[in-house]
Design an enzyme around this catalytic site. Structure first.
Site, short mmCIF file in Angstrom:
data_model
loop_
_atom_site.label_atom_id
_atom_site.label_comp_id
_atom_site.label_asym_id
_atom_site.label_seq_id
_atom_site.Cartn_x
_atom_site.Cartn_y
_atom_site.Cartn_z
N ASP A 179 40.45 20.51 34.75
CA ASP A 179 40.79 19.22 34.13
C ASP A 179 41.28 19.37 32.69
O ASP A 179 40.97 18.56 31.83
CB ASP A 179 39.57 18.27 34.18
CG ASP A 179 38.36 18.86 33.47
OD1 ASP A 179 38.39 20.06 33.12
OD2 ASP A 179 37.38 18.12 33.26
N GLY B 103 29.51 23.56 31.70
CA GLY B 103 29.17 24.09 33.02
C GLY B 103 29.72 25.50 33.17
O GLY B 103 30.86 25.76 32.79
N ASP C 56 36.67 22.64 37.23
CA ASP C 56 37.30 21.33 37.48
C ASP C 56 38.83 21.33 37.35
O ASP C 56 39.48 20.43 37.85
CB ASP C 56 36.74 20.27 36.51
CG ASP C 56 35.25 20.09 36.65
OD1 ASP C 56 34.70 20.44 37.70
OD2 ASP C 56 34.62 19.60 35.68
N ARG D 126 34.17 16.53 38.52
CA ARG D 126 33.96 15.47 37.52
C ARG D 126 35.01 14.38 37.70
O ARG D 126 35.04 13.77 38.77
CB ARG D 126 34.00 16.05 36.10
CG ARG D 126 33.25 15.18 35.11
CD ARG D 126 33.27 15.78 33.73
NE ARG D 126 32.40 16.93 33.60
CZ ARG D 126 31.11 16.87 33.29
NH1 ARG D 126 30.55 15.71 33.07
NH2 ARG D 126 30.38 17.94 33.19
N ARG E 298 24.88 22.43 27.35
CA ARG E 298 25.63 21.28 26.82
C ARG E 298 24.80 20.77 25.65
O ARG E 298 23.73 20.21 25.87
CB ARG E 298 25.78 20.19 27.88
CG ARG E 298 26.47 20.65 29.17
CD ARG E 298 26.76 19.45 30.06
NE ARG E 298 26.92 19.81 31.46
CZ ARG E 298 28.06 20.22 32.01
NH1 ARG E 298 29.12 20.36 31.28
NH2 ARG E 298 28.12 20.50 33.30
N THR F 245 36.34 26.42 33.47
CA THR F 245 35.75 25.29 34.19
C THR F 245 36.25 25.28 35.62
O THR F 245 37.43 25.59 35.86
CB THR F 245 36.09 23.94 33.52
OG1 THR F 245 35.76 22.87 34.43
CG2 THR F 245 37.56 23.80 33.16
N ASP G 98 36.44 20.75 29.11
CA ASP G 98 36.74 19.57 28.32
C ASP G 98 35.73 19.33 27.18
O ASP G 98 36.11 19.15 26.03
CB ASP G 98 36.75 18.39 29.31
CG ASP G 98 37.11 17.10 28.65
OD1 ASP G 98 38.28 16.94 28.31
OD2 ASP G 98 36.21 16.26 28.45
N GLY G 99 34.44 19.37 27.51
CA GLY G 99 33.39 19.10 26.51
C GLY G 99 33.40 20.15 25.40
O GLY G 99 33.17 19.83 24.22
N ARG H 288 32.73 21.93 59.72
CA ARG H 288 33.59 21.54 60.84
C ARG H 288 33.03 22.08 62.16
O ARG H 288 33.10 21.43 63.21
CB ARG H 288 35.03 22.01 60.63
CG ARG H 288 35.98 21.44 61.68
CD ARG H 288 37.40 21.84 61.45
NE ARG H 288 38.11 21.04 60.46
CZ ARG H 288 38.60 19.82 60.68
NH1 ARG H 288 38.46 19.24 61.85
NH2 ARG H 288 39.24 19.16 59.74
O1 F6P Z 1 32.26 20.59 34.78
C1 F6P Z 1 31.76 21.33 35.83
C2 F6P Z 1 30.86 20.51 36.69
O2 F6P Z 1 30.36 21.31 37.73
C3 F6P Z 1 31.48 19.23 37.26
O3 F6P Z 1 32.29 19.47 38.39
C4 F6P Z 1 30.26 18.41 37.55
O4 F6P Z 1 30.56 17.04 37.49
C5 F6P Z 1 29.33 18.79 36.43
O5 F6P Z 1 29.76 20.03 35.92
C6 F6P Z 1 27.88 18.90 36.82
O6 F6P Z 1 27.15 19.14 35.66
P1 F6P Z 1 25.61 19.61 35.65
O7 F6P Z 1 25.57 21.05 36.08
O8 F6P Z 1 25.20 19.43 34.25
O9 F6P Z 1 24.90 18.76 36.64
#
Ligand code: F6P
Length: 323
Positions: free
Chosen positions: A130, A11, A128, A172, A72, A126, A103-104, A155
């Site tokens: 993570d 991503g 995330d 994620r 990906r 990323t 991560d990936g 809000r």
């Molecule tokens: O890893 C980044 C991210 O935006 C995550 O937060 C989310 O779960 C995922 O990628 C969404 O992936 P895609 O763009 O392939 O739908």
């Protein structure tokens, strides 16, 4: 080292362009030829590789997305895909790699380097956050700011209609975007995967707020929360409180776009520069990160799925400040 390749994978995240700029300019400064690999590992397999000039990275530090594009790649996880990718590196004379992703990306790298020897340094790109081995990832700060801006707007309308909103943010399997945007927006509740969600507790808190005539509720839910996402949370609340006006809003991919914050631009520039310097000095098969303000290098195998633990004080604070 004379020729290095750079790619962005997984991503996209705001600040990837700033990182690419830093890598290209540091590489050229050190007398290297820098090759851009488009669409991550998939572009590596297909030989979508071009020599980059310093002017290719002019005027991009402020732009979201990635000029190298990203993907990906399932094919890269196969033996044939990896063999094709390695052949392309050989054909282009690439002796070292800079990998920007999450991560990936590092999982893929780990598998690839089990079979093929090529020096590489990674950058955490990323939203995330993570990965372990760094306090921040490139794009996280911008994504949180985007979520905060959106939730503030929600809000306003929630207040106008006396509504309860369940807002889902990305991350994620990690809850950092939810936790930080939720605290920054004064959310009444925050549900994250790092904490088991007791839905009865959540309902109880809503009930107490109702009795106190608190009319606006914002629940921020991480997409990876174990209860099953914001839609299910909203449905459960509606079933228990039929008189409440409940709406569910998934913020989605707006969190990945937009101009990077100053913090992400500085982080990306620093890590891009550090990564090329490390590669040139022979520090390889590591991810460059920032811990306590200093650049650190962590082996690829240690950064995967190792998140920084959520501080207990933050969890405690959510309950106290939402009273
Ligand atoms: O890893 C980044 C991210 O935006 C995550 O937060 C989310 O779960 C995922 O990628 C969404 O992936 P895609 O763009 O392939 O739908």
């Amino acid at each position: 080292m004379r020729n290095i390749g750079i790619l962005t994978s997984g991503g996209d995240s705001p600040g990837m362009n700033a990182a690419i700029r830093a890598v290209v300019r540091t590489g050229v400064f050190l007398g290297m030829d820098v090759f851009g690999i488009r669409r991550g590992y998939q572009g590596m397999i297909e030989g979508d590789i071009f020599k980059m000039k310093t002017t290719d990275v002019s005027n991009i530090i402020q732009r979201g997305g990635t000029i190298l594009k990203t993907a990906r790649s399932k094919e890269f996880m196969t033996d044939e895909g990896m063999a094709k990718a390695y052949d392309q590196l050989q054909i282009h004379g690439i002796e070292g790699l800079i990998l920007i992703g999450g991560d990936g990306t590092f999982r893929g790298a780990n598998k690839f380097f089990e079979k093929y020897t090529i020096p590489a340094v990674g950058l955490p790109g990323t939203i995330d956050k993570d990965l372990s081995g760094t306090d921040f990832t490139i794009g996280f700060d911008t994504a949180v700011n985007t979520a905060v801006e959106a939730i503030d707007k929600i809000r306003d309308t929630a207040e106008a209609h006396d509504r309860l909103f369940v807002v889902e943010v990305m991350g994620r399997d990690a809850g950092y975007i939810a936790l930080n945007s939720g605290i920054a927006c004064g959310a009444e509740d925050i549900l994250i995967p790092e904490m088991v969600t007791d839905i009865n507790d959540v309902l109880c808190r809503i009930d107490m707020d109702e009795r106190r005539k608190k009319t606006v509720h914002i629940l921020v839910v991480a997409e990876g929360d174990d209860y099953g996402g914001s839609k299910k949370v909203a449905e459960t609340i509606m079933a228990r409180f039929p008189k409440l006006d409940v709406r569910n809003c998934v913020l989605g991919h707006i969190q990945r776009g937009g101009a990077p914050s100053y913090a992400d631009r500085v982080l990306a520039s620093r890590l891009g520069h550090a990564a090329v310097t490390a590669l040139n000095n022979g520090t390889t098969q590591v991810m460059a990160g920032i811990i306590n303000g200093e650049v650190v290098y962590t082996p690829f195998s240690n950064v995967i799925k190792g998140t920084t633990p959520v501080s207990p004080d933050m969890l405690e604070m959510i309950r106290v400040l939402s009273v």
